[in-house]
Scaffold this active site. Structure first.
Site, short mmCIF file in Angstrom:
data_model
loop_
_atom_site.label_atom_id
_atom_site.label_comp_id
_atom_site.label_asym_id
_atom_site.label_seq_id
_atom_site.Cartn_x
_atom_site.Cartn_y
_atom_site.Cartn_z
N ASP A 61 -5.68 2.31 10.34
CA ASP A 61 -7.10 2.00 10.48
C ASP A 61 -7.33 1.49 11.91
OD1 ASP A 61 -9.77 1.44 9.97
OD2 ASP A 61 -9.37 -0.36 8.80
N ASP A 90 -5.63 -0.22 -2.00
CA ASP A 90 -6.39 -1.14 -2.85
C ASP A 90 -7.69 -1.59 -2.23
OD1 ASP A 90 -5.17 -2.84 -0.78
OD2 ASP A 90 -5.90 -4.50 -2.01
N LYS A 147 -7.46 7.13 9.75
CA LYS A 147 -8.93 7.14 9.89
C LYS A 147 -9.33 7.67 11.25
CE LYS A 147 -10.26 3.64 6.60
NZ LYS A 147 -10.94 2.36 6.32
N PHE A 165 -14.17 3.43 3.28
CA PHE A 165 -13.15 2.67 2.56
C PHE A 165 -12.61 3.48 1.38
CE2 PHE A 165 -10.93 -0.68 0.44
CZ PHE A 165 -10.40 -1.37 1.52
N VAL A 166 -11.32 3.77 1.44
CA VAL A 166 -10.71 4.61 0.42
C VAL A 166 -9.72 3.81 -0.44
CG1 VAL A 166 -10.97 6.73 1.76
CG2 VAL A 166 -8.90 5.37 2.03
N GLY A 186 0.78 -1.23 0.00
CA GLY A 186 0.00 0.00 0.00
C GLY A 186 0.81 1.28 0.00
N ASP A 230 0.53 3.14 4.33
CA ASP A 230 -0.50 3.89 3.60
C ASP A 230 -1.56 4.46 4.53
OD1 ASP A 230 -1.52 1.37 4.22
OD2 ASP A 230 -2.25 0.92 2.20
N ARG A 269 -4.89 0.45 -7.06
CA ARG A 269 -3.65 1.02 -6.50
C ARG A 269 -3.05 2.08 -7.43
NH1 ARG A 269 -2.11 -2.00 -2.02
NH2 ARG A 269 -2.35 -4.26 -2.10
#
Ligand code: IMP
Ligand code: MG
Length: 181
Positions: A102, A158, A130, A151-152, A43, A99, A164
């Site tokens: 979460d 991805d 987040k 969800f990004v 990521g 990346d 990606r």
């Protein structure tokens, strides 16, 4: 914008402007210290490529590969290290790059594993964080952008290994996630 996205969050110029700022901060903080960057793949791939080229310091780069999602949009507790040998971190100033922060499980597990190898220091840099309660206490020292608990995808991030390569970051349409999980 790609049709699978519900809305755009950050376009390429906005991402690059923010990277200029973070890179300046990191360059200042590490100007008198050895710096070893450890990137969490896959990521963070696009992010590190763009960020590191903005840091004019001598630095080392190593990569780790972990799996915590198992192809679903929900995070799992288990973090599998796909790479057998860990980078040499003893006595180094480690900057962990990922990346997105979460639940915190991934970075907490990596931080724990690296700590056991006696680095001099560990800091964490994430492109996105987040806004939510985390199951594991992880504070990133450098954060690109805060995002809602949605969800990004794009710019390295991805969903089922897709998206990606989008040059921007956006929110994935909910129906697509519901369909596949
Ligand atoms: P954590 O262990 O729950 O903090 O999850 C971290 C990893 O989950 C990240 O490195 C991403 O690979 C993935 N992840 C979490 N949220 C998202 C998202 O919104 N889009 C894409 N990947 C995500
Ligand atoms: Mg990841």
């Amino acid at each position: 914008m790609q049709a699978d996205l519900e809305r755009m969050l950050f376009d390429e110029p906005a991402i690059h402007r923010r990277l200029d700022e973070i890179a300046a901060q990191i360059s200042k903080d590490y100007r008198d210290r050895e710096l070893t960057v450890i990137a969490v793949l896959n990521g963070s791939l696009i992010f590190i490529a763009d960020l590191l080229r903005r840091i004019p310091l001598p630095l080392k780069l190593d990569c780790l590969s972990v799996a915590s999602y198992h192809g679903k949009a929900k995070t799992s507790q288990e973090v599998i290290f796909k790479q057998i040998g860990l980078p040499d971190v003893a006595d180094r100033n480690i900057l962990l790059l990922d990346d997105i922060l979460d639940s915190g499980h991934t970075l907490a597990a990596i931080r724990e594993k690296l700590k056991a190898a006696n680095p001099r220091s560990i800091r964490i840099c994430v492109l996105l964080s987040k806004k939510k309660e985390r199951s594991r206490q992880v504070d990133a020292d450098y954060v690109g952008f805060e995002v809602e608990d949605e969800f990004v995808v794009g710019y390295g991030l991805d969903f089922m290994e897709q998206y990606r390569n989008l040059p921007y970051i956006g929110v994935l349409r909910r129906e697509l996630i519901a369909q596949l999980t």
